[in-house]
Write a protein that holds these residues in place. Structure first.
Motif, PDB file in Angstrom:
ATOM      1  N   SER A 139       6.452   4.712  -0.228  1.00 31.06           N
ATOM      2  CA  SER A 139       5.274   4.827   0.123  1.00 31.06           C
ATOM      3  C   SER A 139       4.757   6.196  -0.061  1.00 31.06           C
ATOM      4  O   SER A 139       3.629   6.361   0.286  1.00 31.06           O
ATOM      5  N   THR A 158       0.697  -1.053   0.113  1.00 32.34           N
ATOM      6  CA  THR A 158      -0.043   0.014  -0.105  1.00 32.34           C
ATOM      7  C   THR A 158       0.767   1.227   0.033  1.00 32.34           C
ATOM      8  O   THR A 158       2.062   0.885   0.140  1.00 32.34           O
ATOM      9  N   GLU A 189      -2.634   3.667   4.874  1.00 33.90           N
ATOM     10  CA  GLU A 189      -3.903   4.219   5.036  1.00 33.90           C
ATOM     11  C   GLU A 189      -4.379   4.861   6.186  1.00 33.90           C
ATOM     12  O   GLU A 189      -4.968   6.195   6.347  1.00 33.90           O
ATOM     13  N   ARG A 242      -3.508   6.287  -0.961  1.00 35.16           N
ATOM     14  CA  ARG A 242      -3.418   5.364  -2.190  1.00 35.16           C
ATOM     15  C   ARG A 242      -4.396   5.559  -3.152  1.00 35.16           C
ATOM     16  O   ARG A 242      -4.292   5.795  -4.453  1.00 35.16           O
TER      17      ARG A 242
END
Length: 196
Positions: free
Chosen positions: A157, A74, A115, A78
Motif C-alpha cells: 500500500s 488501491t 485514499e 495512488r
C-alpha cells in the motif's frame, strides 16, 4: 476456468449489479461476469439454475455477489497530482479553518481506505490542524470499510513515494507495515454506504 453462461444468466447478474451497486452495464464483459458467477457457484456449491432462482430473494447472496464484483485494490497517494493540488488548496485557502468549520472531503468509494488516509495526511502535511479536517470515507463494501477502519497496511500500500507523507502520523509495524496513529485517525470517519 470460467464456464460459459447463457444470455439470461449474464443479463440477470448484469442488471442486479447495475441496479444495486451502480456498476456500468456497458463495461461488464461476459468473461468478467462469468468469472464472478463461477466464483459464487463454487462458494455456494450450487449449480447455476438453482443459484439464479434464489438470487432474486437472497439478500445475503446478492451482497456477496456485489462484494465479489467490486474493485478493492488501491494504495496511498495512488494518483499523485490530485494530492499535490489538495496541499496547494489547503495552504492557500484552508489554514485558518476552525474545528467549528472544518474542511469536509468525501472519499467515495474508499475501498480499503488508502485514499481517505492520504487525503488526511496531505492536509496535515499542508499545515492544517487535525480538528479542522473531516474526511468522510464511504464504500459499498462493508468488508472494505472494516479493513479501512483498522488502519493497518502492508508495504504494498506504500509503493508510491508520496507515502512518506504518512510517516509522522503512523506507527511502524514489523515487516514494513504501518498502523494509522491517533492524530490522523481523528480526521477520518469510515461508513458503509451505497450512494444509490
Amino acid at each position: 476456468m470460467t464456464a460459459s453462461h447463457d444470455a439470461e444468466v449474464l443479463g440477470t447478474v448484469r442488471t442486479l449489479l447495475h441496479d444495486t451497486a451502480g456498476l456500468d452495464a456497458q463495461v461488464m464483459t461476459e468473461s468478467w461476469l462469468g468469472s464472478i458467477i463461477d466464483h459464487r457457484l463454487r462458494q455456494r456449491g450450487m449449480d447455476c439454475a438453482p443459484w439464479l432462482a434464489s438470487l432474486g430473494t437472497d439478500r445475503a447472496e446478492q451482497a456477496a455477489l456485489v462484494e465479489r464484483a467490486l474493485v478493492h485494490e488501491t494504495w496511498f497517494f495512488r494518483d499523485v497530482t490530485p494530492f499535490d493540488h489538495l496541499i496547494d488548496l489547503a495552504r492557500k485557502h484552508w489554514l485558518r479553518r476552525s474545528a467549528a468549520n472544518p474542511v469536509r472531503i468525501l472519499s467515495a468509494p474508499c475501498a480499503s481506505g488508502e485514499e481517505a488516509w492520504s487525503i488526511a495526511a496531505a492536509l496535515l502535511a499542508a499545515g492544517m490542524a487535525p480538528g479542522t479536517i473531516a474526511v468522510e470515507a464511504i464504500d459499498l463494501s462493508g468488508t472494505m470499510v472494516q479493513t479501512a477502519r483498522t488502519g493497518v497496511y502492508g508495504p504494498r500500500s506504500q509503493r508510491n513515494h508520496h507515502a512518506a507523507m504518512l510517516k509522522p502520523y503512523t506507527e511502524c509495524l514489523p515487516g514494513g507495515g504501518v498502523r494509522m496513529g491517533p492524530l490522523i485517525r481523528g480526521c477520518v470517519d469510515f461508513a458503509p454506504m451505497n450512494l444509490l
